[in-house]
Design an enzyme around this catalytic site. Structure first.
Site, PDB file in Angstrom:
ATOM      1  N   ASP A  96     -50.120  18.386  48.840  1.00 49.43           N
ATOM      2  CA  ASP A  96     -49.759  19.500  49.712  1.00 49.43           C
ATOM      3  C   ASP A  96     -50.344  20.831  49.248  1.00 49.43           C
ATOM      4  OD1 ASP A  96     -48.563  20.333  52.073  1.00 49.43           O
ATOM      5  OD2 ASP A  96     -46.780  21.079  51.047  1.00 49.43           O
ATOM      6  N   ASP A 149     -62.407  14.323  51.231  1.00 48.41           N
ATOM      7  CA  ASP A 149     -61.020  14.749  51.018  1.00 48.41           C
ATOM      8  C   ASP A 149     -60.342  13.672  50.195  1.00 48.41           C
ATOM      9  OD1 ASP A 149     -58.542  15.939  51.176  1.00 48.41           O
ATOM     10  OD2 ASP A 149     -58.075  15.075  53.132  1.00 48.41           O
ATOM     11  N   SER A 167     -57.935 -24.595  29.169  1.00 53.96           N
ATOM     12  CA  SER A 167     -58.842 -23.588  29.771  1.00 53.96           C
ATOM     13  C   SER A 167     -58.419 -23.271  31.200  1.00 53.96           C
ATOM     14  CB  SER A 167     -60.292 -24.055  29.711  1.00 53.96           C
ATOM     15  OG  SER A 167     -60.479 -25.349  30.217  1.00 53.96           O
TER      16      SER A 167
END
EC number: 2.7.7.4
Length: 633
Positions: A38, A114, A546
């Site tokens: 903000d 932005d 494994s």
């Protein structure tokens, strides 16, 4: 009376061509806006788009309607709605993803990103900053320097952004008080000096009201400029500095439209080049000279940093995608071990020792990352001890690649110093990093070639070297079948050796536990031993759970094509647990044994093994015969 001018298709085309030509000559600035939640990032970008007339009439009408409907700005235009495109963003009033927007002024073209303000979206901010030339760090004039201000400033500096604008926003809400601006400026300068930011431009603005955006505002007579747009239009992008560096061009594509033309296409990452200049092809080190510099608009007399071109070479040297064409007398390094700063971008934590794909430009190699030297607390800049990196974690690590790559320090060359890590199974990008330097041992340790080849050693034993890799759950029957295979090979005068999981943990791997990281290191060590044994011409048999596909593929990649045979002992968990010959499942179920495969640790079954053995329908004897037939057939 003058003749009327009629608008024709030709006239429209002429106007469009002239418009496009005028924009082609403009330089391009990529920048990001970042800061805390903000602080007004989206509003600022919306204002820039609005003031630069980059909004169509229908967009403006929709914006005005949305602004009235949302009602967050008292009936005035809410510029943030131009950028916050995701529904989730509008609902929460925050930016989540990275939104890219294009606009242009009379002097320059711009691409602005932005980036999110929330800490959990730090990875998105890193994505936006990776290609930016400039960062606009916004600060809410009412709040001053916050944690996210420091975080994003640190990341921007870390990612090589050298142009910083400190935009103190919402000055209208503090009465355009000069004292507020100067206190924020003083606090930010003290922090910036700690992280190495020695120069930045501070501007008091109001994205909502438009103060000091396109022109200096009468509301801040004490500020003498420049306005934000003026600064963005005139900031020096350092093109001359890049052009003065030694020539580098990563090859992105080998352009061969016919048998008469062979060119190498890419973007010049540094320096300049002209026909006749001597160049070196890396990592091979072959030298030649440039024949032509080819573009869509014809040949060039010179190409400089930032241009995308196709080079032809005077000699038929081996050069392919991923190679780097560089100045012959000043080539970059090639190495396979590095120190780097790594930003972890996956929800699952980094696993030290696991193999990931590393992409650096057009180069793609397999890489393993060690446990971090330290993790960086970007809020305090403290160096913290760490065994791994979690989502958005930043640390300094050592990594190694399966073959040398051409690189330069990220601080010197972004194109040859920045990389991403990709998960081999999901193909998801899990990390982004910046190379610092190659490790000294990478330059001092070289493979010692032997005069006797691995094929000659195998021929002496009248066999072909191979690695039989048994994998399956505990209790599936791996060791039983592997032992039978070895005994049958021994009777056939074949030279073999069995590496059993339990036996190896009594010696070579006695220091390892059963965490995911330790399991990976266990398999890596076994793979290296098995590789040396196959170099000696042996048939190597391994019996390990494994459990992870990535590590089995890591071992496969160590060996020549066709020597790794994955043998999946496919026994259902219920059957393996019913047998429970070692009593391990019982302990795991009771909580006495942690990280046990199949109970509280996953097993990733092979999808396309060379051999699959179903022990519910086949005896161990029959399975051993099947495996030997496949091996020797």
């Amino acid at each position: 009376m003058t003749d009327p001018v009629y608008v024709t298709d030709a006239l429209i085309a002429e106007d469009i061509d002239a418009y496009l030509a005028s924009h082609e000559q403009k330089s391009l600035l990529r920048f990001i806006t970042c800061g805390s939640v903000d602080d007004g990032k989206s509003t600022l970008i919306g204002r820039l788009l609005y003031d630069s007339k980059m909004i169509f009439e229908d967009q403006l009408a929709a914006l005005e309607a949305d602004s009235k409907r949302v009602g967050t700005q008292g009936g005035e235009i809410d510029f943030a709605l131009l950028v916050d495109g995701l529904a989730a963003e509008r609902e929460q009033g925050i930016t989540i993803d990275v939104a890219y927007r294009f606009f242009t002024t009379g002097k320059r073209k711009f691409i602005v990103a932005d980036t999110p303000g929330h800490e959990q979206y730090t990875r998105n901010m890193v994505t936006g900053a990776s290609t930016a030339d400039l960062a606009v760090i916004l600060i809410d004039a009412r709040k001053g320097v916050l944690t996210q201000t420091r975080r994003h400033s640190f990341l921007a500096h870390l990612l090589g952004i050298r142009h910083i604008v400190l935009a103190v926003n919402k000055m209208d809400l503090v009465g355009y008080d000069k004292g507020v601006f100067e206190r924020i400026l003083l606090a930010y300068r003290a922090f910036a000096s700690e992280i190495g930011i020695t120069d930045f431009t501070a501007i008091p603005i109001s994205g909502f009201k438009g103060d000091n955006i396109t022109a200096l505002s009468p509301n801040t007579p004490w500020f003498k400029g420049p306005a934000l747009i003026e600064h963005l239009e005139t900031v020096d992008l350092g093109a001359r500095v890049e052009e003065a560096k030694p020539f580098r061009m990563p090859v992105q594509w080998v352009n061969r439209p016919n048998l008469d033309f062979r060119g190498f296409s890419g973007q010049v990452a540094g320096g300049r080049i002209a026909p006749g200049d001597a160049v070196r092809i890396l990592p091979s080190g072959k030298t030649t000279t440039v024949g032509r510099i080819v573009t869509m608009d014809g040949d060039l007399d010179e190409a400089v940093a930032g241009q995308s071109v196709t080079l032809t070479l005077a000699d038929e040297v081996d050069c392919s995608r991923g190679d780097v064409i560089a100045a012959a007398d000043a080539p970059p390094e090639a190495a396979d071990q590095f120190e780097a700063t790594l930003v972890w971008m996956a929800d699952e934590a980094m696993i030290p020792g696991r193999a990931y794909w590393l992409k650096l430009g057009a180069q793609s190699v397999s890489a393993t990352v060690q446990a971090p030297k330290y993790e960086i607390n970007v809020n305090t800049l403290d160096h913290l001890a760490a065994k791994t990196l979690d989502l958005n974690g930043i640390g300094v690590v050592e990594l190694s690649t399966d073959r040398p790559i051409v690189f330069e320090a990220y601080a010197e060359n972004r194109a040859l110093g920045g990389f991403i890590l990709i998960d081999k199974l999901t193909n998801a990008t899990v990390g982004a990093g910046m190379l610092h330097f190659s490790l000294r041992r990478a330059q001092n340790v070289h493979w010692q070639a032997s005069d006797i080849s691995r094929e000659a050693r195998a021929d002496l034993k009248n066999q072909k070297a191979a690695l039989l890799w048994f994998t399956g759950l505990s209790g599936s029957g791996k060791s039983t079948i592997a032992n039978l295979v070895e005994k049958k090979l021994f009777r056939m005068n074949r030279h073999s050796f069995l590496l059993d999981g339990d036996n190896v943990r009594h010696g070579l791997n006695k220091d390892l536990g059963f965490t995911e990281a330790d399991r990976i290191e266990n398999i890596r060590r076994v793979g290296e031993v098995a590789k040396l044994m196959t170099d000696a011409g042996l048939i190597v048999i391994t019996a390990f759970i494994s459990p992870f596909k990535a590590e089995r593929e890591m071992v496969r990649a160590m060996l020549p094509e066709g020597e790794f045979l994955e043998i999946f002992i496919d026994t259902p968990l219920e059957e393996a647990e019913r047998r429970d010959v070692k009593g391990l499942y019982k302990k795991a179920r009771s909580g006495q044994l942690k990280n046990f495969t199949g109970i509280d640790s996953p097993y990733e079954a092979p999808e396309n093994p060379e051999i699959r053995i179903d022990t519910t329908t086949m005896t161990a004897e029959a399975a051993a015969d099947l495996i030997i037939d496949r091996l020797l057939g």
